[in-house]
Design a protein around this motif. Structure first.
Motif, PDB file in Angstrom:
ATOM      1  N   THR A  19       0.838  -1.199   0.000  1.00 58.84           N
ATOM      2  CA  THR A  19       0.000   0.000   0.000  1.00 58.84           C
ATOM      3  C   THR A  19       0.874   1.252   0.000  1.00 58.84           C
ATOM      4  O   THR A  19       0.606   2.211  -0.729  1.00 58.84           O
ATOM      5  CB  THR A  19      -0.942   0.013   1.221  1.00 58.84           C
ATOM      6  OG1 THR A  19      -1.779  -1.132   1.153  1.00 58.84           O
ATOM      7  CG2 THR A  19      -1.809   1.257   1.243  1.00 58.84           C
ATOM      8  N   GLU A  80     -10.716  -5.189  -3.885  1.00 57.80           N
ATOM      9  CA  GLU A  80     -11.157  -4.556  -2.630  1.00 57.80           C
ATOM     10  C   GLU A  80     -10.098  -3.597  -2.095  1.00 57.80           C
ATOM     11  O   GLU A  80     -10.418  -2.486  -1.668  1.00 57.80           O
ATOM     12  CB  GLU A  80     -11.467  -5.631  -1.574  1.00 57.80           C
ATOM     13  CG  GLU A  80     -12.711  -6.424  -1.876  1.00 57.80           C
ATOM     14  CD  GLU A  80     -12.868  -7.658  -0.993  1.00 57.80           C
ATOM     15  OE1 GLU A  80     -11.991  -7.910  -0.118  1.00 57.80           O
ATOM     16  OE2 GLU A  80     -13.869  -8.383  -1.182  1.00 57.80           O
ATOM     17  N   ARG A  81      -8.847  -4.009  -2.125  1.00 55.40           N
ATOM     18  CA  ARG A  81      -7.778  -3.139  -1.620  1.00 55.40           C
ATOM     19  C   ARG A  81      -7.582  -1.919  -2.504  1.00 55.40           C
ATOM     20  O   ARG A  81      -7.316  -0.825  -2.013  1.00 55.40           O
ATOM     21  CB  ARG A  81      -6.480  -3.931  -1.476  1.00 55.40           C
ATOM     22  CG  ARG A  81      -6.601  -4.935  -0.351  1.00 55.40           C
ATOM     23  CD  ARG A  81      -5.298  -5.492   0.048  1.00 55.40           C
ATOM     24  NE  ARG A  81      -5.492  -6.472   1.105  1.00 55.40           N
ATOM     25  CZ  ARG A  81      -4.552  -7.241   1.563  1.00 55.40           C
ATOM     26  NH1 ARG A  81      -3.328  -7.149   1.070  1.00 55.40           N
ATOM     27  NH2 ARG A  81      -4.797  -8.102   2.523  1.00 55.40           N
ATOM     28  N   ALA A  83      -9.951  -0.475  -4.274  1.00 54.46           N
ATOM     29  CA  ALA A  83     -11.096   0.407  -3.999  1.00 54.46           C
ATOM     30  C   ALA A  83     -10.875   1.181  -2.704  1.00 54.46           C
ATOM     31  O   ALA A  83     -11.111   2.395  -2.643  1.00 54.46           O
ATOM     32  CB  ALA A  83     -12.385  -0.405  -3.937  1.00 54.46           C
ATOM     33  N   ARG A  84     -10.421   0.490  -1.666  1.00 58.03           N
ATOM     34  CA  ARG A  84     -10.163   1.142  -0.372  1.00 58.03           C
ATOM     35  C   ARG A  84      -9.058   2.183  -0.503  1.00 58.03           C
ATOM     36  O   ARG A  84      -9.150   3.286   0.044  1.00 58.03           O
ATOM     37  CB  ARG A  84      -9.785   0.083   0.666  1.00 58.03           C
ATOM     38  CG  ARG A  84     -10.403   0.309   1.998  1.00 58.03           C
ATOM     39  CD  ARG A  84     -10.173  -0.774   3.028  1.00 58.03           C
ATOM     40  NE  ARG A  84      -9.053  -1.664   2.867  1.00 58.03           N
ATOM     41  CZ  ARG A  84      -9.164  -2.974   2.714  1.00 58.03           C
ATOM     42  NH1 ARG A  84     -10.341  -3.553   2.690  1.00 58.03           N
ATOM     43  NH2 ARG A  84      -8.095  -3.726   2.599  1.00 58.03           N
ATOM     44  N   ALA A  87     -10.284   5.251  -2.506  1.00 60.37           N
ATOM     45  CA  ALA A  87     -11.333   5.980  -1.789  1.00 60.37           C
ATOM     46  C   ALA A  87     -10.745   7.006  -0.822  1.00 60.37           C
ATOM     47  O   ALA A  87     -11.429   7.963  -0.442  1.00 60.37           O
ATOM     48  CB  ALA A  87     -12.238   5.005  -1.037  1.00 60.37           C
ATOM     49  N   SER A  88      -9.483   6.829  -0.439  1.00 62.28           N
ATOM     50  CA  SER A  88      -8.859   7.765   0.504  1.00 62.28           C
ATOM     51  C   SER A  88      -8.404   9.057  -0.163  1.00 62.28           C
ATOM     52  O   SER A  88      -8.002   9.989   0.516  1.00 62.28           O
ATOM     53  CB  SER A  88      -7.668   7.087   1.196  1.00 62.28           C
ATOM     54  OG  SER A  88      -6.607   6.876   0.276  1.00 62.28           O
ATOM     55  N   ASP A 167      -4.003  -1.202   4.667  1.00 63.31           N
ATOM     56  CA  ASP A 167      -5.185  -1.128   3.777  1.00 63.31           C
ATOM     57  C   ASP A 167      -5.507  -2.477   3.235  1.00 63.31           C
ATOM     58  O   ASP A 167      -4.734  -3.255   2.888  1.00 63.31           O
ATOM     59  CB  ASP A 167      -4.934  -0.158   2.619  1.00 63.31           C
ATOM     60  CG  ASP A 167      -5.037   1.292   3.055  1.00 63.31           C
ATOM     61  OD1 ASP A 167      -5.702   1.539   4.087  1.00 63.31           O
ATOM     62  OD2 ASP A 167      -4.460   2.164   2.388  1.00 63.31           O
TER      63      ASP A 167
END
Length: 167
Positions: A19, A80-81, A83-84, A87-88, A167
């Motif tokens: 991340t 999923e990771r 997207a997360r 999103a930040s 994340d």
């Protein structure tokens, strides 16, 4: 003068430190306008694991189905990771996500696939994360070393940082 970085290959192993490495890739892409290619390579299962699997799962179609499910599960985790992570971002920084031109999950030996895909995609830079010392460092650290040793383009290995938000 032509920009030096127009295409970045971000190689992720889905570890905590990847991340942080993606943050660096996104920052460089934002500064240069480069496209980002996201790549995860599923490592082949060991010969011992394959033999054990064949001993306990006798049906060949079930074994093939399990391999497909493994691949699909990794794709889902990566999605999923991603997207997360994205999103930040807010405002203009959120537009960096538009610079991601491909997300790929494939099977093979990580260093070889990273190097091959960097050439096939015409990348100017490879970005990947390093690992903490310990069991995983021995194997996964080898991937970074192999990529660094054989890469024909600049390669950024983001050092492991303990205590970062996962994340």
């Amino acid at each position: 003068m032509k920009p030096m970085i127009t295409s970045i290959l971000f190689a992720t192993d889905l570890s905590h430190n990847s991340t942080l490495a993606l943050r660096h890739a996104a920052s460089l892409a934002h500064a240069t306008g480069a496209e980002i290619h996201v790549l995860h390579v599923n490592e082949p299962i060991s010969e011992d694991a394959r033999i054990t699997f064949e001993m306990f799962v006798l049906n060949e179609e079930t074994r093939k189905s399990a391999a497909r499910r493994r691949h699909e599960m990794v794709k889902q985790i990566l999605a999923e990771r991603q997207a997360r992570f994205w999103a930040s971002f807010e405002g203009d920084e959120a537009k960096i996500r538009d610079q991601v031109t491909s997300v790929e999950v494939t099977d093979g030996h990580p260093a070889e696939v990273i190097l091959r895909r960097s050439v096939e995609l015409g990348c100017d830079l490879i970005v990947l994360g390093a690992h903490d010392h310990g069991f995983s460092h021995t194997f996964l650290g080898t991937v970074a070393k192999r990529v660094l040793r054989r890469s024909q383009i600049p390669t950024l290995v983001v050092p492991y940082q303990n205590g970062e938000d996962e994340d």
